[in-house]
Write a protein that holds these residues in place. Sequence first.
Motif, mmCIF file in Angstrom:
data_model
loop_
_atom_site.group_PDB
_atom_site.id
_atom_site.type_symbol
_atom_site.label_atom_id
_atom_site.label_comp_id
_atom_site.label_asym_id
_atom_site.label_seq_id
_atom_site.Cartn_x
_atom_site.Cartn_y
_atom_site.Cartn_z
ATOM 1 N N THR A 1 0.856 -1.184 0.000
ATOM 2 C CA THR A 1 0.000 0.000 0.000
ATOM 3 C C THR A 1 0.894 1.236 0.000
ATOM 4 O OG1 THR A 1 -0.164 0.364 2.385
ATOM 5 C CG2 THR A 1 -1.664 -1.274 1.424
ATOM 6 N N PRO B 1 -8.563 -2.217 -0.276
ATOM 7 C CA PRO B 1 -8.037 -1.263 0.693
ATOM 8 C C PRO B 1 -6.888 -1.903 1.478
ATOM 9 C CG PRO B 1 -10.446 -1.480 0.867
ATOM 10 C CD PRO B 1 -9.954 -2.602 0.016
ATOM 11 N N MET C 1 -7.922 -1.759 7.054
ATOM 12 C CA MET C 1 -9.252 -1.179 6.819
ATOM 13 C C MET C 1 -10.318 -2.254 6.568
ATOM 14 S SD MET C 1 -8.714 2.103 4.330
ATOM 15 C CE MET C 1 -7.453 3.347 4.548
ATOM 16 N N LYS C 2 -9.926 -3.533 6.547
ATOM 17 C CA LYS C 2 -10.831 -4.575 6.059
ATOM 18 C C LYS C 2 -11.311 -5.535 7.143
ATOM 19 C CE LYS C 2 -10.003 -6.486 2.114
ATOM 20 N NZ LYS C 2 -9.252 -7.317 1.178
ATOM 21 N N LEU D 1 -14.756 -3.638 3.234
ATOM 22 C CA LEU D 1 -14.312 -2.394 3.860
ATOM 23 C C LEU D 1 -15.059 -2.194 5.173
ATOM 24 C CD1 LEU D 1 -12.748 0.346 3.639
ATOM 25 C CD2 LEU D 1 -14.789 1.231 2.450
ATOM 26 N N TYR E 1 -13.877 2.958 8.323
ATOM 27 C CA TYR E 1 -12.772 3.438 7.510
ATOM 28 C C TYR E 1 -13.216 3.950 6.140
ATOM 29 C CZ TYR E 1 -9.664 1.388 10.994
ATOM 30 O OH TYR E 1 -9.003 1.091 12.164
ATOM 31 N N TRP F 1 -10.779 5.755 3.435
ATOM 32 C CA TRP F 1 -10.536 5.086 2.153
ATOM 33 C C TRP F 1 -10.921 5.994 0.985
ATOM 34 C CZ3 TRP F 1 -7.624 2.330 -0.449
ATOM 35 C CH2 TRP F 1 -7.996 1.538 -1.543
ATOM 36 N N TYR G 1 -8.222 8.376 0.351
ATOM 37 C CA TYR G 1 -7.054 7.689 -0.230
ATOM 38 C C TYR G 1 -7.041 7.855 -1.757
ATOM 39 C CZ TYR G 1 -3.585 3.787 -0.015
ATOM 40 O OH TYR G 1 -2.465 2.988 -0.056
ATOM 41 N N GLN H 1 -14.081 -0.124 -7.310
ATOM 42 C CA GLN H 1 -13.444 -1.356 -6.863
ATOM 43 C C GLN H 1 -13.328 -2.308 -8.035
ATOM 44 O OE1 GLN H 1 -12.095 -2.757 -3.982
ATOM 45 N NE2 GLN H 1 -11.774 -4.606 -5.184
ATOM 46 N N CYS I 1 -11.810 -7.176 -2.631
ATOM 47 C CA CYS I 1 -12.686 -6.601 -1.610
ATOM 48 C C CYS I 1 -14.124 -6.672 -2.120
ATOM 49 C CB CYS I 1 -12.295 -5.155 -1.320
ATOM 50 S SG CYS I 1 -13.228 -4.373 0.008
#
Length: 445
Positions: free
Chosen positions: A104, A149, A153-154, A165, A169, A173, A176, A197, A209
């Motif tokens: 990340t 993510p 965050m998951k 998610l 968060y 996100w 981000y 996504q 995700c």
Amino acid sequence: MAAVTTVVTARDTGERLSAREGIVFQRCEAGRKADVQLDPEQAYQTIIGFGGAFTEAAAYTLSRMSAGQQAEIIRRYFHPEEGLNYSMGRVHIHSCDFALGNYTYVQDEDTELASFDISRDHKWVLPMIKEAMAVKGGPFTMLASPWSPPAWMKSNGEMNNGGSLRPEYAKVWARYYTKFIEAYRKEGVPIWAVSVQNEPAAVQTWDSCIYSAEEERDFVKNHLGPAMHAAGMDDVNIVIWDHNRDIMIERVTPILSDPEAAKYVWGTGFHWYGGEEFGKVAKTHELFPDKHLLFTEGCQEGGVRLGEWFTGERYGRNMIGDLNAWTEGYLDWNLVLDETGGPNHVGNLCDAPVIADTVTDEIHFNSSYYYIGHFSKFIAPGAVRIGLESAAEDVLSTAFRNPDGSIAVVLMNEGEVDRTVTLGLGEMLAECRLPAHSITTHVVR
């Protein structure tokens, strides 16, 4: 008399995007009907462009080739005349399966995103994009997509194997994405659109995700759309779904039927892995005609298929089917892969139009490379699809009017025998010979 440029790629010949003597239009005999009749007065969607994905795997593979071969691959894709004239690109927001591992842009639990840093992209991805931009002569229409993510965050605590998610968060996100867009802008790489996504309905062994349609709707409506507007990025488009055609209608309807979510959404992205259901693409346009359609990913799965012809025909069939169903742009998956069909950090090896053998420093151009070129080289950004009526059995066809007024017609014969069809334009008619297992583009000026 119309001047025609004719270009052919055929399995059983040496022709690969090869120029032939142009077909000749002559006045049609009274009562004779063309097999494929063009109607330039009928206008449909406008084309954004064609392109492929600048994955870390592609950029790393490119870096392992000699300087001359690196330049050749870039030229053969991005040069407006000598290459495929690519004008679009896709990039992943931190890691995807076609990266060298999970990563990340932030340190763990950094809810302020103070540690946000894209320095890893400076190693391979950004240099490849910048080289391509230099050859193309300007920036790309660039789509950015996240695969997952950060793990913290998951719900499952990891980037791979699905999970979702965590609601607390969602706001972080969403920010981000804006940090990524800002960072790429600073590098001279503008982001035209983000998808919410990649493949939100699939639990993958790699970065993934899960979102339900309602969760995607609420994330766009309550977090991503507002965050991008707050950051002054309302000029960056939001693309939903970014997954297969088979269930696209039921996935986009809850989002695009909600005015508060739909106001942030440019349109729907889709992939080809769930079957060639072009009718569902057309139906999505019919249901939501004010929104756009973009093909965002497709490739031949299962590793390298050097020399195979069916891979090119898969591209040709899908591109014609989607373009005839209101699709406005076409993004292939990895621009280049190595001799194994990777690297891929979970072994999900695939094929690509260009395979670079990092052992021998050889470049292999697959049939898919040439089939894509029959569209990308001759259908320019800004081209408009025109009317076409076909009675030609077992011949696929589509046609566009380019900004310069020329008309590009693509005809594809997947059959085992040569075919001859007639092409009609106004009161003029031309005979077109289509070799077995071939694709032909005629540009009429």
